[in-house]
Scaffold this motif. Structure first.
Motif, short mmCIF file in Angstrom:
data_model
loop_
_atom_site.label_atom_id
_atom_site.label_comp_id
_atom_site.label_asym_id
_atom_site.label_seq_id
_atom_site.Cartn_x
_atom_site.Cartn_y
_atom_site.Cartn_z
N LYS A 94 0.82 -1.21 0.00
CA LYS A 94 0.00 0.00 0.00
C LYS A 94 0.86 1.27 0.00
O LYS A 94 0.33 2.38 0.01
N GLY A 95 2.15 1.10 0.02
CA GLY A 95 3.04 2.24 -0.05
C GLY A 95 3.22 2.96 1.26
O GLY A 95 3.54 4.15 1.29
N ASP A 96 3.04 2.27 2.42
CA ASP A 96 3.25 2.92 3.71
C ASP A 96 4.74 3.09 3.96
O ASP A 96 5.59 2.45 3.34
N VAL A 97 5.05 3.98 4.89
CA VAL A 97 6.44 4.36 5.15
C VAL A 97 7.29 3.16 5.56
O VAL A 97 8.40 2.96 5.06
N ALA A 98 6.77 2.36 6.48
CA ALA A 98 7.55 1.22 6.99
C ALA A 98 7.88 0.22 5.87
O ALA A 98 9.01 -0.25 5.76
N SER A 99 6.87 -0.09 5.04
CA SER A 99 7.08 -1.04 3.96
C SER A 99 8.10 -0.52 2.95
O SER A 99 9.01 -1.24 2.52
N LEU A 100 7.94 0.78 2.57
CA LEU A 100 8.87 1.35 1.60
C LEU A 100 10.30 1.37 2.14
O LEU A 100 11.26 1.13 1.40
#
Length: 293
Positions: A94-100
Motif C-alpha cells: 500500500k506504499g506505507d512508510v515502513a514497507s517502503l
C-alpha cells in the motif's frame, strides 16, 4: 438596568468572537494537516514509483547479461529472480512508510550484490575475449598443420578399416542335419519331425593370417517354424541389442581353417522351416535354413 444589559451583550459578542476565531483556527489547522497528508501520500507514491523503476532497470540489466550466455548465467538468473520477487511485493504493498523503508533496504542490498556480480561478469567476458583473441591469433598457424594431420588421420582410418575388414573371420558352409539317435548311440539321418531328437550344426571358419589368433565365442540361434528359439534360450545384451540364443561354441582359433560341429538335443520338433543364425557378439556372420516334414 440598561448599562447592565449592554455589558452582557458585549460579553456575549466577545465569547462569540473567541469561538469564531477558534473555529477558524481549527479549520485552518485541519486544512493544513490534510494538505500535508496528501503531500505525504503523494511523496510515498512517488517513492514507490521510483523504487519500481529502479527495480525494473535492475531486472533489465540482468536480462541483458543473461542473454549474453556467460559462465555466470545460473548466478545471474538466481539474482534476477530475487529482483522479480521484490517487484511483486512492492506492487502489492500500500506504499506505507515502513514497507517502503524495508523495500528500499532490500533493494540496496540486492543492488550491491548485482554490482558485484556484474563486475565479475564483465571480468569474465574480458577474459573470454582475450582467450578468443589468443585462439584466433594461433588458428592461422595451425591450419596448415591441421590439414596435414587430417590427411594422415584419413589415411590411417582408411588403413585401419582395411585391416579391420581383412581381420574379420569368415564363416562358410553352414549346414544343419537332423537325426534320430538309436539306443546303441548311432545317429540315423531323418527329416521327419516326429522322429528327430538331435540337430547337428556344422560350419567352417576360413583361414585368415591377418586376424588375431585366440579364443572366439560364437552364439548359435536356431528358430523353429513357430518362431520359437530352441535350446538354452539364454539372452545376452550388446549395447541396445539383446540376443536370445540356443547355445554358444568357443573356438581356439589359430589362423587356420577350422571345422566346427555341435549337436543340439531336443524333442517334439515342429514341422516346417527352421532358421539357423550364427553371431559374433551382435554381428550376424552366417545364416541358413532347413526343413522338417
Amino acid at each position: 438596568m440598561e448599562q447592565k444589559s449592554n455589558s452582557s451583550l458585549k460579553a456575549i459578542i466577545i465569547v462569540l468572537a473567541i469561538l469564531l476565531v477558534g473555529s477558524l483556527t481549527y479549520m485552518y489547522k485541519m486544512s493544513t494537516e490534510n494538505e500535508e497528508v496528501e503531500k505525504s501520500n503523494e511523496a510515498l507514491m512517488s517513492d514507490k514509483e521510483i523504487l519500481l523503476n529502479d527495480l525494473n532497470t535492475a531486472k533489465a540489466s540482468y536480462d541483458k547479461a543473461i542473454a549474453e550466455n556467460s559462465g555466470l548465467k545460473s548466478e545471474l538468473e538466481a539474482e534476477r529472480a530475487k529482483i522479480e520477487q521484490l517487484i511483486a511485493e512492492v506492487k502489492k504493498s500500500k506504499g506505507d512508510v515502513a514497507s517502503l523503508r524495508r523495500f528500499k533496504d532490500d533493494y540496496r542490498r540486492l543492488k550491491r550484490d548485482m554490482d558485484n556480480l556484474m563486475a565479475e561478469n564483465k571480468k569474465l567476458k574480458g577474459e573470454n575475449a582475450s582467450l578468443t583473441a589468443e585462439r584466433d591469433s594461433t588458428r592461422n598457424a595451425l591450419d596448415q598443420s591441421r590439414m596435414y594431420n587430417d590427411t594422415l588421420v584419413s589415411q590411417n582410418e582408411n588403413l585401419s578399416r582395411t585391416v579391420e575388414k581383412a581381420s574379420k573371420l569368415t564363416i562358410v558352409n553352414l549346414k544343419t542335419e537332423s537325426f534320430k539317435e538309436r539306443s546303441s548311440g548311432k545317429l540315423i539321418a531323418t527329416d521327419k519331425a516326429s522322429r528327430v531328437d538331435k540337430l547337428k550344426i556344422s560350419f567352417t571358419i576360413a583361414a585368415n593370417e591377418v586376424a588375431k589368433s585366440g579364443s572366439r565365442l560364437y552364439y548359435v540361434q536356431i528358430i523353429d517354424s513357430k518362431n520359437n528359439v530352441l535350446g538354452d534360450k539364454k539372452t545376452e545384451t550388446f549395447g541396445d541389442y539383446t540376443l536370445t540364443y540356443s547355445f554358444t561354441t568357443n573356438v581356439a582359433y589359430q589362423n587356420k581353417t577350422m571345422e566346427i560341429s555341435e549337436v543340439l538335443p531336443g524333442k517334439d520338433f515342429a514341422k516346417g522351416t527352421y532358421f539357423v543364425n550364427i553371431f559374433d557378439k551382435d554381428q550376424l556372420v552366417a545364416n541358413s535354413s532347413f526343413s522338417l516334414r
